[in-house]
Design a protein around this motif. Sequence first.
Motif, PDB file in Angstrom:
ATOM      1  N   SER A  13       2.239   6.640   4.579  1.00 32.34           N
ATOM      2  CA  SER A  13       2.379   6.537   3.122  1.00 32.34           C
ATOM      3  C   SER A  13       1.676   7.686   2.402  1.00 32.34           C
ATOM      4  CB  SER A  13       1.819   5.194   2.637  1.00 32.34           C
ATOM      5  OG  SER A  13       2.566   4.119   3.176  1.00 32.34           O
ATOM      6  N   ASP A  14       0.497   8.078   2.898  1.00 38.01           N
ATOM      7  CA  ASP A  14      -0.226   9.189   2.267  1.00 38.01           C
ATOM      8  C   ASP A  14       0.588  10.479   2.347  1.00 38.01           C
ATOM      9  OD1 ASP A  14      -2.353   7.568   1.605  1.00 38.01           O
ATOM     10  OD2 ASP A  14      -3.530   8.091   3.375  1.00 38.01           O
ATOM     11  N   TRP A  15       1.239  10.683   3.487  1.00 37.59           N
ATOM     12  CA  TRP A  15       2.069  11.879   3.655  1.00 37.59           C
ATOM     13  C   TRP A  15       3.227  11.858   2.658  1.00 37.59           C
ATOM     14  CZ3 TRP A  15       7.259  12.121   5.282  1.00 37.59           C
ATOM     15  CH2 TRP A  15       7.749  13.407   5.536  1.00 37.59           C
ATOM     16  N   MET A  16       3.887  10.725   2.519  1.00 37.55           N
ATOM     17  CA  MET A  16       5.014  10.624   1.601  1.00 37.55           C
ATOM     18  C   MET A  16       4.568  10.852   0.159  1.00 37.55           C
ATOM     19  SD  MET A  16       8.225  10.279   1.079  1.00 37.55           S
ATOM     20  CE  MET A  16       8.758   9.909   2.758  1.00 37.55           C
ATOM     21  N   ILE A  17       3.443  10.271  -0.221  1.00 39.94           N
ATOM     22  CA  ILE A  17       2.927  10.461  -1.579  1.00 39.94           C
ATOM     23  C   ILE A  17       2.638  11.930  -1.842  1.00 39.94           C
ATOM     24  CG2 ILE A  17       0.963   9.976  -3.105  1.00 39.94           C
ATOM     25  CD1 ILE A  17       0.837   7.189  -1.826  1.00 39.94           C
ATOM     26  N   SER A  18       2.101  12.621  -0.812  1.00 40.24           N
ATOM     27  CA  SER A  18       1.765  14.042  -0.981  1.00 40.24           C
ATOM     28  C   SER A  18       2.997  14.888  -1.272  1.00 40.24           C
ATOM     29  CB  SER A  18       1.059  14.570   0.277  1.00 40.24           C
ATOM     30  OG  SER A  18       1.961  14.729   1.361  1.00 40.24           O
ATOM     31  N   LEU A  19       4.170  14.456  -0.809  1.00 46.12           N
ATOM     32  CA  LEU A  19       5.393  15.211  -1.047  1.00 46.12           C
ATOM     33  C   LEU A  19       5.797  15.193  -2.517  1.00 46.12           C
ATOM     34  CD1 LEU A  19       7.667  14.192   1.971  1.00 46.12           C
ATOM     35  CD2 LEU A  19       6.002  16.037   1.814  1.00 46.12           C
ATOM     36  N   TYR A  56       7.972   3.998  -0.170  1.00 46.70           N
ATOM     37  CA  TYR A  56       7.598   4.672  -1.423  1.00 46.70           C
ATOM     38  C   TYR A  56       8.488   4.197  -2.570  1.00 46.70           C
ATOM     39  CZ  TYR A  56       6.705   8.546  -4.677  1.00 46.70           C
ATOM     40  OH  TYR A  56       6.386   9.294  -5.787  1.00 46.70           O
ATOM     41  N   ASP A  57       9.804   4.170  -2.335  1.00 49.63           N
ATOM     42  CA  ASP A  57      10.737   3.722  -3.374  1.00 49.63           C
ATOM     43  C   ASP A  57      10.475   2.268  -3.762  1.00 49.63           C
ATOM     44  OD1 ASP A  57      11.939   6.189  -3.361  1.00 49.63           O
ATOM     45  OD2 ASP A  57      13.708   5.576  -2.212  1.00 49.63           O
ATOM     46  N   SER A  58      10.144   1.431  -2.771  1.00 50.31           N
ATOM     47  CA  SER A  58       9.891   0.008  -3.037  1.00 50.31           C
ATOM     48  C   SER A  58       8.638  -0.162  -3.898  1.00 50.31           C
ATOM     49  CB  SER A  58       9.728  -0.756  -1.720  1.00 50.31           C
ATOM     50  OG  SER A  58      10.918  -0.708  -0.961  1.00 50.31           O
ATOM     51  N   PHE A  59       7.616   0.622  -3.586  1.00 50.09           N
ATOM     52  CA  PHE A  59       6.377   0.572  -4.377  1.00 50.09           C
ATOM     53  C   PHE A  59       6.646   0.980  -5.825  1.00 50.09           C
ATOM     54  CE2 PHE A  59       2.737   2.892  -6.147  1.00 50.09           C
ATOM     55  CZ  PHE A  59       1.755   1.910  -6.104  1.00 50.09           C
ATOM     56  N   ILE A  97      10.571   8.763   8.862  1.00 48.37           N
ATOM     57  CA  ILE A  97      10.516   9.416   7.555  1.00 48.37           C
ATOM     58  C   ILE A  97      11.319   8.598   6.542  1.00 48.37           C
ATOM     59  CG2 ILE A  97      11.157  11.491   6.253  1.00 48.37           C
ATOM     60  CD1 ILE A  97      10.653  13.104   8.781  1.00 48.37           C
ATOM     61  N   MET A  98      12.454   8.091   6.976  1.00 49.25           N
ATOM     62  CA  MET A  98      13.272   7.240   6.120  1.00 49.25           C
ATOM     63  C   MET A  98      12.527   5.959   5.741  1.00 49.25           C
ATOM     64  SD  MET A  98      17.033   5.620   6.954  1.00 49.25           S
ATOM     65  CE  MET A  98      17.740   7.248   7.220  1.00 49.25           C
ATOM     66  N   VAL A  99      11.787   5.417   6.698  1.00 48.39           N
ATOM     67  CA  VAL A  99      11.005   4.202   6.426  1.00 48.39           C
ATOM     68  C   VAL A  99       9.955   4.473   5.353  1.00 48.39           C
ATOM     69  CG1 VAL A  99       9.321   2.579   7.376  1.00 48.39           C
ATOM     70  CG2 VAL A  99      11.364   3.162   8.683  1.00 48.39           C
ATOM     71  N   GLU A 100       9.247   5.602   5.483  1.00 50.84           N
ATOM     72  CA  GLU A 100       8.218   5.924   4.494  1.00 50.84           C
ATOM     73  C   GLU A 100       8.821   6.163   3.122  1.00 50.84           C
ATOM     74  OE1 GLU A 100       5.173   5.413   4.937  1.00 50.84           O
ATOM     75  OE2 GLU A 100       5.271   5.117   7.100  1.00 50.84           O
ATOM     76  N   LEU A 101      10.025   6.730   3.086  1.00 50.07           N
ATOM     77  CA  LEU A 101      10.725   6.902   1.819  1.00 50.07           C
ATOM     78  C   LEU A 101      11.080   5.547   1.226  1.00 50.07           C
ATOM     79  CD1 LEU A 101      12.123   8.656  -0.313  1.00 50.07           C
ATOM     80  CD2 LEU A 101      14.145   8.711   1.169  1.00 50.07           C
ATOM     81  N   GLU A 103      21.438   9.142   1.991  1.00 47.34           N
ATOM     82  CA  GLU A 103      21.921  10.026   0.922  1.00 47.34           C
ATOM     83  C   GLU A 103      20.749  10.653   0.175  1.00 47.34           C
ATOM     84  OE1 GLU A 103      24.491  12.196  -1.265  1.00 47.34           O
ATOM     85  OE2 GLU A 103      24.933  10.959   0.493  1.00 47.34           O
ATOM     86  N   GLU A 104      19.718   9.870  -0.075  1.00 44.47           N
ATOM     87  CA  GLU A 104      18.537  10.383  -0.771  1.00 44.47           C
ATOM     88  C   GLU A 104      17.857  11.483   0.040  1.00 44.47           C
ATOM     89  OE1 GLU A 104      14.436   8.708  -2.915  1.00 44.47           O
ATOM     90  OE2 GLU A 104      15.867   7.317  -2.002  1.00 44.47           O
TER      91      GLU A 104
END
Length: 214
Positions: free
Chosen positions: A200-206, A127-130, A120-124, A179-180
């Motif tokens: 990535s799709d899951w993270m974007i959906s959040l 997402y932040d990098s994108f 989950i941290m990796v997907e975050l 922390e995030e």
Amino acid sequence: MSQSQEVKYTCPYCGKEFDTTIYTAINADTDVDLKDRCISGDIFHHVCPHCHHEFMIQPPLVYSDPSRKFLLWVSEHDSASAIKQLAAPLAKQGYRLRRCGTIQEFVEKLQIFEDGVDDIMVELAKYDSFIEYIDNKKGKPEEVTSVEYQHTDNDVMKINVRADDKGMSFLIPISVLQEEMKVDADRFAIDETDFPRINSDWMISLYTPVAGEA
């Protein structure tokens, strides 16, 4: 114990049928050689004996690592499956349970768990990098071809954003990501017993408002 079976497969290039071996279950503790082939993705690699074209075959696969306590279920569709009957007892034992819809997802997820990192941290981080890549005007969203986890070393995660013939790498301290996630813990809550597909799709959906909500 790992399981395999012989199947007849029709080559997508020449249309001829041939016999090949596919794996339906792999135990990382007992079959280290198969584990290595999974990490490289070679386990899905096949060659037609007639036309010699190379291609990937993605059968349903259950990959378990009892030592690290995670199980990856490779399945394109989240259909009813006997594997879900194992979810509750495995989750109680502390297993991380994930479904991977593609070979690429599986290989990346396997590398993440091999590195001992929270996916989950990796997907975050991806997402932040994108977002940072776009906000810094390094490229347009439609030009980005992939956002990939590279590795974690000395508590720093490396993420690669690729866009055609260019791209950018981001180095993110684990402490910043922790922390995030701590500040917004409810957003990232998951149900392990549902074999969530964390990508990535899951993270974007959040971060995407639900239709109909203000």
